[in-house]
Design a protein around this motif. Sequence first.
Motif, short mmCIF file in Angstrom:
data_model
loop_
_atom_site.label_atom_id
_atom_site.label_comp_id
_atom_site.label_asym_id
_atom_site.label_seq_id
_atom_site.Cartn_x
_atom_site.Cartn_y
_atom_site.Cartn_z
N ALA A 166 1.00 -0.86 -0.24
CA ALA A 166 0.16 0.00 -0.20
C ALA A 166 0.61 1.09 0.34
CB ALA A 166 -0.42 0.24 1.24
N MET A 167 1.62 1.49 0.81
CA MET A 167 2.44 2.07 0.66
C MET A 167 3.26 2.67 -0.78
SD MET A 167 2.54 3.40 4.00
CE MET A 167 4.03 4.81 3.86
N GLU A 168 3.54 1.84 -0.85
CA GLU A 168 4.20 1.77 -2.19
C GLU A 168 3.42 2.39 -3.48
OE1 GLU A 168 5.31 -1.82 -3.99
OE2 GLU A 168 7.21 -2.44 -2.51
N GLU A 169 1.84 2.17 -3.23
CA GLU A 169 1.41 2.77 -3.68
C GLU A 169 1.11 4.35 -3.97
OE1 GLU A 169 -1.83 1.38 -6.07
OE2 GLU A 169 -0.50 0.04 -6.12
N LEU A 170 1.99 4.92 -2.53
CA LEU A 170 1.99 6.50 -2.63
C LEU A 170 2.80 7.04 -3.55
CD1 LEU A 170 1.97 6.38 1.25
CD2 LEU A 170 -0.17 6.29 -1.14
N ASP A 171 2.92 8.48 -3.79
CA ASP A 171 3.17 9.56 -5.17
C ASP A 171 3.87 10.79 -3.94
OD1 ASP A 171 1.04 10.77 -5.48
OD2 ASP A 171 1.01 10.27 -6.72
N ALA A 172 3.23 10.35 -2.72
CA ALA A 172 4.01 11.77 -2.19
C ALA A 172 3.75 11.74 -0.46
CB ALA A 172 3.28 13.53 -2.56
N PRO A 173 4.71 12.05 0.42
CA PRO A 173 4.39 11.72 2.11
C PRO A 173 2.83 12.65 2.03
CG PRO A 173 6.23 12.83 1.47
CD PRO A 173 5.22 13.03 0.03
N LEU A 174 2.22 11.39 3.52
CA LEU A 174 1.27 11.59 3.91
C LEU A 174 0.63 12.28 5.01
CD1 LEU A 174 -0.03 7.25 4.46
CD2 LEU A 174 -0.62 9.73 2.82
N PHE A 175 0.21 13.78 5.02
CA PHE A 175 0.23 14.15 6.07
C PHE A 175 -1.39 14.33 6.70
CE2 PHE A 175 0.43 16.82 2.69
CZ PHE A 175 -0.39 17.75 2.70
N TRP A 176 -2.34 15.26 7.96
CA TRP A 176 -3.46 15.62 7.82
C TRP A 176 -3.17 17.10 8.47
CZ3 TRP A 176 -1.94 11.70 10.80
CH2 TRP A 176 -1.84 12.03 12.66
N ASP A 177 -3.71 18.21 8.81
CA ASP A 177 -4.15 19.19 8.88
C ASP A 177 -5.15 18.73 10.43
OD1 ASP A 177 -2.65 20.86 6.88
OD2 ASP A 177 -4.15 20.07 5.79
N GLU A 178 -3.66 19.57 11.83
CA GLU A 178 -4.41 19.26 12.94
C GLU A 178 -4.65 20.65 13.97
OE1 GLU A 178 -5.84 17.13 15.91
OE2 GLU A 178 -5.24 16.06 14.95
N THR A 179 -6.22 20.22 14.25
CA THR A 179 -5.71 21.51 15.61
C THR A 179 -6.57 21.36 17.05
OG1 THR A 179 -8.56 21.49 14.74
CG2 THR A 179 -7.35 23.19 12.98
N GLY A 180 -6.25 20.02 17.03
CA GLY A 180 -7.03 19.69 18.28
C GLY A 180 -5.50 19.99 19.43
N ASP A 181 -5.94 19.45 20.54
CA ASP A 181 -5.23 19.85 21.87
C ASP A 181 -3.98 18.90 22.32
OD1 ASP A 181 -7.15 21.09 23.11
OD2 ASP A 181 -7.96 19.45 23.56
N GLY A 182 -3.32 18.44 20.95
CA GLY A 182 -1.95 18.02 21.17
C GLY A 182 -0.94 18.36 19.93
N ASP A 183 -0.35 17.57 18.87
CA ASP A 183 0.56 18.61 17.79
C ASP A 183 -0.37 19.44 17.05
OD1 ASP A 183 2.41 17.20 18.42
OD2 ASP A 183 3.08 15.61 17.90
N ARG A 184 -0.15 20.29 17.05
CA ARG A 184 -1.05 21.38 15.44
C ARG A 184 -0.73 22.04 14.60
NH1 ARG A 184 -5.20 26.13 18.48
NH2 ARG A 184 -6.03 24.36 20.83
N GLY A 185 -1.01 22.25 13.51
CA GLY A 185 -0.53 22.00 12.04
C GLY A 185 -0.09 20.60 11.07
N ARG A 186 0.12 20.68 10.41
CA ARG A 186 0.28 20.07 9.33
C ARG A 186 1.46 18.86 9.93
NH1 ARG A 186 1.27 20.62 3.01
NH2 ARG A 186 -1.17 21.39 3.92
N VAL A 187 0.61 17.31 10.06
CA VAL A 187 1.34 17.06 10.55
C VAL A 187 1.84 15.29 9.85
CG1 VAL A 187 0.86 14.48 12.91
CG2 VAL A 187 -0.05 16.74 13.13
N ALA A 188 3.05 14.57 10.29
CA ALA A 188 2.82 13.71 8.91
C ALA A 188 2.17 12.23 9.86
CB ALA A 188 4.85 13.28 9.06
N ALA A 189 2.21 11.82 8.60
CA ALA A 189 1.85 10.33 8.26
C ALA A 189 2.32 9.40 8.90
CB ALA A 189 0.38 10.16 8.26
N ASP A 190 2.51 8.18 9.22
CA ASP A 190 3.43 7.04 9.17
C ASP A 190 2.38 5.71 9.80
OD1 ASP A 190 5.21 5.21 8.49
OD2 ASP A 190 6.63 5.51 10.20
#
Length: 293
Positions: A166-190
């Motif tokens: 499944a990871m081989e199907e990706l053509d760019a790094p994964l991330f999400w936009d987070e606004t919560g009580d932990g890490d904020r901003g653009r979070v790298a997804a692994d």
Amino acid sequence: MSAIPRQSSVFRFAPSPNGPLHLGHALSALLNQHMATSLSGRLLLRIEDIDLTRCTPEFEAGIYADLEWLGIGWERPVRRQSEHLAEYQASLDTLIARGLVYPSFMTRGEIRAYVAATEAEGQPWPRDPDGSPLYPDDDLRRTASERRELLASGLKHAWRLDMRRAMEELDAPLFWDETGDGDRGRVAADPRAWGDVILSRSDAPSSYHLSVVLDDALQGVTHVVRGLDLFHSTAVHRLLQVLLDLPTPIYHHHRLVTDSDGRKLSKSRGDTGLSALCERGFSAADIRKLVGL
């Protein structure tokens, strides 16, 4: 399958009817309501009753009663996962056809024994962010003919995501936009930290991971507000969204309500439900204070 076009901010509260709602659920529901109101958005209620063995109509009715008592309104009709099994199966079939999932046959007991034997030899076994051991690769290494034979035998099995492929199907790094009580901003997804996660099994036709990303897309959800205990799961959800060509919501993972020992509240431990607090004379305003709102 096509997702509902995004026209405004859409939030959702998505409890499982496998026990009474507690203060942690109250915090999540109230935050969803507050954030939807502040953005002039919509609030949906979704009943995540994919676990057909533990979810009951009585607990579902209790959810409606508790939310009404808290003063929370939601759009009708309510989406119930048990009424959409064919949609989950269609997406699973797509992943099967693309060779991105495989049948796994080891039971929980066999997994525990396998890991214990490996660690007894001094080899540490990798674990996911929740502390569960990653699935061994024995089933992944089976030939196509071996899999067909085992499936034809009627042996119980689950369908797992082949994380490496499944990871081989990706053509760019994964991330999400987070606004919560932990890490904020653009979070790298692994998502690799989770290993080959289950997408379907014999006693549950779709996993939480698969059904939640499909539901959010089909309902046009733009903001996912949920507890910090699901923060790391978002990496898996982002991967599935890419694989299935689904939109990405904004995520807000909020603090957890804990007991006197610092543990998050749990249905399985029988932590006090909202209905019990109501019977003891607590008001909806009291609940808001108890969860820090």
